[in-house]
Design an enzyme around this catalytic site. Structure first.
Site, PDB file in Angstrom:
ATOM      1  N   ASP A 118       1.237  -2.958   7.467  1.00 19.15           N
ATOM      2  CA  ASP A 118       2.486  -3.258   6.759  1.00 19.15           C
ATOM      3  C   ASP A 118       3.254  -4.292   7.573  1.00 19.15           C
ATOM      4  OD1 ASP A 118       4.833  -2.961   4.987  1.00 19.15           O
ATOM      5  OD2 ASP A 118       3.856  -1.110   4.374  1.00 19.15           O
TER       6      ASP A 118
ATOM      7  N   HIS B 250       3.773  -7.258   1.853  1.00 15.87           N
ATOM      8  CA  HIS B 250       3.878  -6.464   3.092  1.00 15.87           C
ATOM      9  C   HIS B 250       2.996  -7.090   4.187  1.00 15.87           C
ATOM     10  CE1 HIS B 250       6.431  -3.211   1.624  1.00 15.87           C
ATOM     11  NE2 HIS B 250       5.750  -3.218   0.502  1.00 15.87           N
TER      12      HIS B 250
ATOM     13  N   GLU C 295       5.127  -4.108  -4.285  1.00 18.83           N
ATOM     14  CA  GLU C 295       6.321  -4.846  -3.871  1.00 18.83           C
ATOM     15  C   GLU C 295       6.014  -6.278  -3.411  1.00 18.83           C
ATOM     16  OE1 GLU C 295       9.116  -1.134  -2.485  1.00 18.83           O
ATOM     17  OE2 GLU C 295       7.734  -1.903  -0.977  1.00 18.83           O
TER      18      GLU C 295
END
Ligand code: TNX
Length: 785
Positions: free
Chosen positions: A216, A289, A352
């Protein structure tokens, strides 16, 4: 063998012989007094097996007990030795003689049982676990484990000569084939020892998939031989935000932090999990990410900038560029991942994704034109499809977060539905397999009670009872073919605010236990009342193992209403066998405080502090505190001046004047009226003309969040709602001085209406957006006195 078993059942049904009770006798309320029930209690196993019959009698494991196992069952036999050896001090020799006495017999029988099913029988002669697979036997051992007292979990010999087990017949199999727990090791790096312990916890709960979130923005955690900078550089961040990432005046700890798992460590962990029937699904999150990847290898990004491994949390614009160079890099990375993990699934993230960096990139426009991709969602879909094709070639399937559905990913991809259950419903209807993972019920990074003494969490409130109430097959899919596509469900531990193994234990225990029952036990057999009676024994087992278990489910629930007579507070508890004690004088309640019997009537408000105490152990739990402030605006009519399209997740007109202050409870959005980048303007209409001298606008979130105050405040009063006179005002500096609320005093003034304007011009630097952004104004209460 069969005949003997039938005979035993007959003995049980006819109910002869003396009764033996293994669970401590349960107290039953009779006219307020407690008497001990004589009924033998069924064993308290979580997750609840499909069928449990308590038989007469018991069997005692002792120093002579052997394990009967054939070759195929040998690993399970060895697991029993390692699991029950330390506390008992017994060796448990493994023998192949199926008729041995005083034995725990593991019997693999090819045909009789479904894949993960088992039958566990304890009679006075011994223990038998039967299954058609090693995995079935293993789950049988986990149920056997819970038939022992919690001292079986100790790591050093306990000084006793026999370990009694209640005679039972258990037949069991799981409701769902996918029963998962996730762990984020990027935001917080956990040592190998903790990962193993986590896998042990999964196994204990009969959870069979461990979704390991390895990469991440805040750190890359898996050694990739071909790209050493991923861990040399990408595994380390300079420092980490202290407190909540969106707090006013963010602080950083100044400590370099990181770590990664070597390939040798990963192989060891994979083998450890295999012995425990847990499949590890590694996640390498792409294309978003990606900060840690880009810090190590900026050439796989679309923009040239100074990348960094992030030191705070949120959603960053850093994204991999959809070029051939990137795909060949990912091909290499996933080849090494696949070689380490035998899992049929590889998780590729896909959540995301921000597309700004794609929008300013010539390569991206060229790729979109060449491939006929109409927008950035389609480009995202293309990215995932390329990764999927590469992983499929390696003989594995992909899983992605539900965002990948938006890019029209192929039906061969499995979906983890985290933004609610809709992703899974949609996916199942389109022919994807799907895993239920909604944040509302299955995110264990959320708070678990409203006690102010809970440790800091990200946000949200997911009490264990909420997790327990989750239904894996949603109503919309019941009795449809698509329902078969829902493989099961998964709990999650994101670790932005989970900075130690002890905190991780606190966040997952015992919510993981509720999840286990949600995915293992048939929905028709589930009941909170029953689960809550079995739970304390399991919690005690965790404590005996030295784990940090949350007792948040004992925190007192409070319902507050207000009428002309004042506040009425109804207290309750989700657990059986507790008393609630409370105080109104500000002191911490103890067992000598007032016992709660009926709703409290508090005409003038009060500080209510309440705690539950176990009637069985005397333990007192975290307190629930409420400041109820009686003031002249409570229950008044509030009209907010806001955008007509403004969607509220709460009823701000009610919460602004409910007299319940937010500062004594964990941060929960429902308590607040929120104004993202907007100013606050409200008109309060009192039921009748009042006289006031003091106004207070509350934005105090207690110890959990540090909000920005308004940048200016002004009040006007009116008797008719048309003619207004200025009453008082404050500047940003004056408000700042008061820190967490803004009070204005004025001469006694008669009014029927009060107009409040709180300006919100403040900005903060967003590391997510690399620029100044407006702040959100949070208002808890409009207090008028
Ligand atoms: C959303 S869930 C994320 C994570 C955060 C989590 C915090 C998901 C696929 N993405 O990056 O850690 O919320 O609850």
């Amino acid at each position: 063998m069969k005949l003997a078993y039938v005979l035993l059942l007959v003995v049980f049904v006819s109910g002869c012989g003396k009764s033996e009770s293994f669970a401590p006798p349960v107290n039953v309320a009779v006219n307020g007094d407690f008497v001990q029930s004589e009924e033998p209690q069924p064993p308290r196993i979580i997750p609840l097996p499909a069928s449990v019959k308590r038989l007469e009698g018991q069997f005692s494991v002792n120093a002579q007990t052997v394990i009967v196992a054939t070759e195929d069952a040998l690993p399970i036999a060895q697991y029993i030795q390692s699991q029950f050896g330390p506390a008992t001090g017994y060796r448990f020799p493994i023998v192949s003689n199926q008729t041995a006495d005083n034995a725990i017999a593991l019997i693999l029988d090819d045909k009789t049982y479904a894949k993960e099913a088992y039958q566990l029988t304890v009679t006075e002669q011994g223990v038998q676990i039967k299954a058609s697979t090693a995995v079935g036997l293993f789950w049988g051992v986990q149920s056997l484990r819970q038939l022992f007292g919690s001292d079986i979990e100790l790591n050093a010999p306990v000084n006793k000569h026999a370990w009694p087990l209640p005679a039972v017949d258990i037949q069991d199999q799981p409701a769902f084939s996918y029963r998962g727990m996730h762990l984020d090791v990027s935001r917080t790096f956990f040592p190998v020892s903790f990962i193993k312990q986590y896998i042990d916890l999964l196994a204990m709960h009969k959870l069979n998939y461990f979704h390991w979130h390895l990469t991440d923005d805040q750190g890359w955690r898996i050694e990739i031989k071909k790209y050493p900078r991923l861990t040399e550089v990408g595994a380390w961040r300079d420092e980490t935000v202290v407190g909540h990432t969106y707090d006013r005046d963010g602080l950083y700890d100044g400590q370099k932090l990181g770590g990664f798992y070597s390939q040798a460590e990963i192989r060891d962990i994979v083998a450890y999990a295999q012995q425990r029937q847990v499949t590890i699904i590694p996640e390498v999150d792409v294309p978003g990410h990606a900060s840690a990847i880009l810090k190590a290898y900026p050439e796989y990004g679309c923009v040239s900038k100074e990348f960094s491994v992030q030191k705070n949390f949120g959603v960053f614009p850093e994204v991999l560029c959809p070029t051939e160079k990137t795909f060949s890099f990912l091909d290499d990375v996933f080849s090494e991942v696949v070689a380490l993990f035998p899992s049929p699934y590889i998780h590729v993230g896909g959540d995301e994704v921000k597309t700004e960096q794609w929008q300013s990139c010539a390569d991206c426009s060229a790729i979109m034109a060449e491939k006929g991709l109409k927008d950035y969602l389609a480009l995202q879909g293309y990215f995932i499809s390329r990764v999927e094709a590469s992983i499929n070639k390696m003989g594995r399937k992909i899983i992605g977060w539900d965002e990948i559905l938006e890019g029209n990913v192929a039906p061969s991809a499995t979906i983890t539905s985290w933004r609610g259950i809709e992703g899974a419903i949609h996916a199942a209807k389109e022919g994807h397999d799907a895993i239920m993972a909604p944040g509302s019920h299955l995110y264990f990074d959320h708070y678990q009670s409203r006690s102010i003494d809970e440790p800091l969490a990200i946000h949200g409130l997911t009490p264990i009872r909420e997790t327990y109430s989750f239904e894996v097959i949603p109503e919309q899919l019941q009795n449809t073919d698509a329902a078969k596509r829902i493989l099961g469900a998964q709990g999650h531990l994101w670790t932005e605010y989970v900075r130690s193994p002890a905190k991780a234990e606190y966040m997952v225990l015992p919510r993981m236990s509720a999840l286990a029952e949600v995915v293992w036990t048939d929905v028709s057999k589930r009941s909170w009342e029953d689960f809550s009676k079995r739970l304390p024994a399991l919690m005690e087992r965790f404590s005996t193992k030295g784990l940090n278990v949350a007792k948040s489910t004992y925190v007192v629930n409070a319902q507050v209403s207000h009428s002309a007579a004042g506040f009425r507070v109804h207290l309750s508890n989700d657990m059986p066998e507790v008393n609630i004690f409370y105080t109104l004088d500000g002191s911490l309640p103890n067992a000598q405080s007032q016992l709660y019997i009926e709703p409290l009537l508090l005409p003038k408000g009060a500080i209510v502090r309440a705690r539950a105490q176990s009637k069985l152990t005397g333990e007192m739990y975290l307190e629930r505190r409420l400041t109820l402030q009686s003031h002249k605006a409570v229950g008044a009519k509030v009209t907010l001046k806001v955008d007509a399209d403004r969607a509220w997740n709460t009823q701000p007109e009610v919460s602004l004047v409910d007299g319940v202050l937010a500062r004594d409870q964990i941060f929960q959005l429902d308590d607040w009226a929120t104004f993202p980048g907007e100013s606050f303007e409200a008109i309060v209409e009192f039921p009748e003309t009042i006289q006031a001298t003091l106004f207070n606008l509350g934005f105090n979130a207690g110890r959990f969040r540090h909000f920005y105050g308004p940048t200016a405040l002004a009040l006007w009063s009116s008797e008719d709602g048309e003619n207004w006179s200025a009453l008082a005002s404050a500047t940003a500096a004056e408000i700042d001085e008061q820190s967490v609320s803004a009070s204005l005093k004025f001469e006694p003034t008669r009014m029927r209406y009060l107009k409040v304007k709180a300006e919100n011009q403040a900005q903060r630097f967003s590391t997510e957006d690399s620029k100044m952004v407006p702040v959100t104004l949070y208002i808890d209460e409009i207090i008028v006195q």
